[in-house]
Design a protein around this motif. Structure first.
Motif, short mmCIF file in Angstrom:
data_model
loop_
_atom_site.label_atom_id
_atom_site.label_comp_id
_atom_site.label_asym_id
_atom_site.label_seq_id
_atom_site.Cartn_x
_atom_site.Cartn_y
_atom_site.Cartn_z
N PRO A 243 0.67 -1.24 0.03
CA PRO A 243 0.04 0.00 0.08
C PRO A 243 0.71 1.57 -0.05
CG PRO A 243 -0.96 -1.56 1.46
CD PRO A 243 0.31 -2.17 1.00
N GLU A 244 1.96 1.27 0.70
CA GLU A 244 2.78 2.35 0.82
C GLU A 244 3.76 2.68 -0.59
OE1 GLU A 244 1.87 0.91 4.53
OE2 GLU A 244 2.96 -0.10 3.13
N THR A 245 3.72 1.68 -1.44
CA THR A 245 4.38 1.93 -2.71
C THR A 245 3.16 1.77 -4.07
OG1 THR A 245 4.87 -0.37 -2.95
CG2 THR A 245 6.57 1.09 -2.17
N ARG A 246 1.99 1.95 -3.61
CA ARG A 246 1.09 1.96 -4.53
C ARG A 246 1.16 2.51 -5.94
NH1 ARG A 246 -3.38 3.11 -1.29
NH2 ARG A 246 -3.15 5.15 -2.09
N ALA A 252 4.73 1.07 -12.81
CA ALA A 252 5.26 -0.01 -13.38
C ALA A 252 4.29 -0.80 -14.25
CB ALA A 252 5.99 -0.83 -12.29
N MET A 253 3.06 -0.88 -13.67
CA MET A 253 2.02 -1.57 -14.41
C MET A 253 1.71 -1.21 -15.77
SD MET A 253 1.75 -4.50 -12.78
CE MET A 253 3.54 -4.30 -12.27
N TRP A 276 -4.25 -4.94 4.46
CA TRP A 276 -3.43 -4.81 3.42
C TRP A 276 -4.15 -4.61 1.91
CZ3 TRP A 276 -1.97 -6.38 -1.37
CH2 TRP A 276 -0.66 -6.49 -1.96
N ILE A 277 -5.02 -5.58 1.89
CA ILE A 277 -5.88 -5.38 0.48
C ILE A 277 -6.62 -3.94 0.72
CG2 ILE A 277 -7.85 -6.37 -0.59
CD1 ILE A 277 -6.72 -9.27 0.58
N MET A 280 -4.69 -1.47 -0.64
CA MET A 280 -4.28 -1.64 -2.32
C MET A 280 -5.54 -1.33 -2.86
SD MET A 280 -1.25 -2.33 -2.74
CE MET A 280 -1.11 -2.79 -4.70
N ALA A 281 -6.79 -0.99 -2.40
CA ALA A 281 -8.07 -0.79 -3.08
C ALA A 281 -7.89 0.16 -4.25
CB ALA A 281 -9.05 -0.75 -2.11
N PRO A 282 -7.46 1.53 -3.71
CA PRO A 282 -7.31 2.65 -4.85
C PRO A 282 -6.66 2.27 -6.27
CG PRO A 282 -6.69 3.20 -2.54
CD PRO A 282 -6.89 2.05 -2.43
#
Length: 291
Positions: A243-246, A252-253, A276-277, A280-282
């Motif tokens: 989440p911190e490196t989202r 990268a994607m 954690w999920i 990452m949701a945003p």
């Protein structure tokens, strides 16, 4: 691009008694985030790439997916990936069918040639040479296809498996997606072209993935398969997103999206995977904008 969730760790905050509740929360969080895929590993001992010892917690995959089927309603469920050596293919097809029926048509068959020798030897599971494992993988793919063909309840005669009947009742509500995991250029990607609905590659670098996709395209040409009908997914773990490196992960994607990658599958490696999920949701909306 879509986001998938792959959960490899079961050492949960609160101990063993907390695992069930946390996994139920994982299902809720993954669907709330808009993720389209939720998977576990098909292992019985923990594996070194997680950074944990073999003695760390590990759950049997299809039992765990059955539990998640009751705590989710939309997300696709599968193992990444089923080891062909662990279950007779006829029984595997029946297991995946059961998951599909009880989940309302959301089962996938992720499958590969298996590799973790220690758990085979430790639990008394035969571990044939890699050439034989690939032969068994191809026969398993053919058996599953026959089991999921209601018009073809006949025998199967292979080198390694012989079935007098391929009766499978009930049939799956929706034929499970067949995802073949691995990047081997000579055997694995050929099997994807011949039998797979989807592939799963290591997201090592855009250049490496582009090369693997070129190999897959050539195999498709060789067997007369439309390359565009194969769903391309990657394990996005180089570097492993958090989440911190989202934001860095999404940037990268973009290069993988340009290659035609449909799904980026990420792994929470904490003892609180549901949180954690949530973190990452945003990423889901922003990945969708990549195409």
């Amino acid at each position: 691009m879509e986001l998938g969730i792959h959960v490899p760790i079961f050492d949960i905050d609160g101990g063993t008694a907390a695992i069930a509740g946390e996994l139920a929360g994982v299902g809720v969080a993954a669907e709330a985030a808009g993720a389209t895929w939720l998977s576990f590993m098909d292992h019985f001992f923990q594996i070194e790439p997680t950074g944990l010892p073999a003695e760390a917690n590990m759950l049997e995959g299809y039992t765990a997916l059955g539990f998640l089927a009751a705590h989710t309603s939309t997300i696709e469920l599968g193992l990444l990936v089923t080891g062909v050596t662990y279950r007779h293919p006829g029984l595997l097809a029946k297991t995946v069918t059961t998951l599909d029926v009880l989940s309302g048509g959301r089962a996938a068959l992720g499958i590969g040639a298996a590799w973790f020798e220690r758990e085979h030897l430790g639990l008394g599971v035969p571990y044939p040479p890699i050439s034989e494992r690939f032969e068994r993988l191809e026969e398993a793919l053919r058996i599953c296809a026959q089991m999921w063909d209601p018009e073809n309840n006949g025998p199967f005669e292979g080198t390694h498996y012989q079935l007098a009947e391929t009766l499978c009742a009930p049939q799956p509500l929706h034929r499970p997606t067949v995802l073949i995991g691995g990047s081997g250029e000579r055997k694995t990607l050929r099997l994807v072209a011949q039998y797979g609905d989807a592939c799963n590659l290591f997201g090592s670098s855009p250049a490496e993935v582009e090369h693997k996709l070129d190999v897959l395209r050539r195999h498709c040409d060789d067997v007369g398969r439309d390359y565009e009908t194969i769903r391309k997914t990657i394990l996005a773990n180089n570097p492993r997103p958090t989440p911190e490196t989202r934001d860095e992960f999404i940037r990268a994607m973009a290069d993988y999206a340009k290659l035609g990658i449909h799904s980026a599958i990420v792994s929470p490696t904490t003892d609180e995977p549901a949180a954690w999920i949530d973190g990452m949701a945003p990423a889901v909306t922003r990945l969708a904008e990549l195409g």
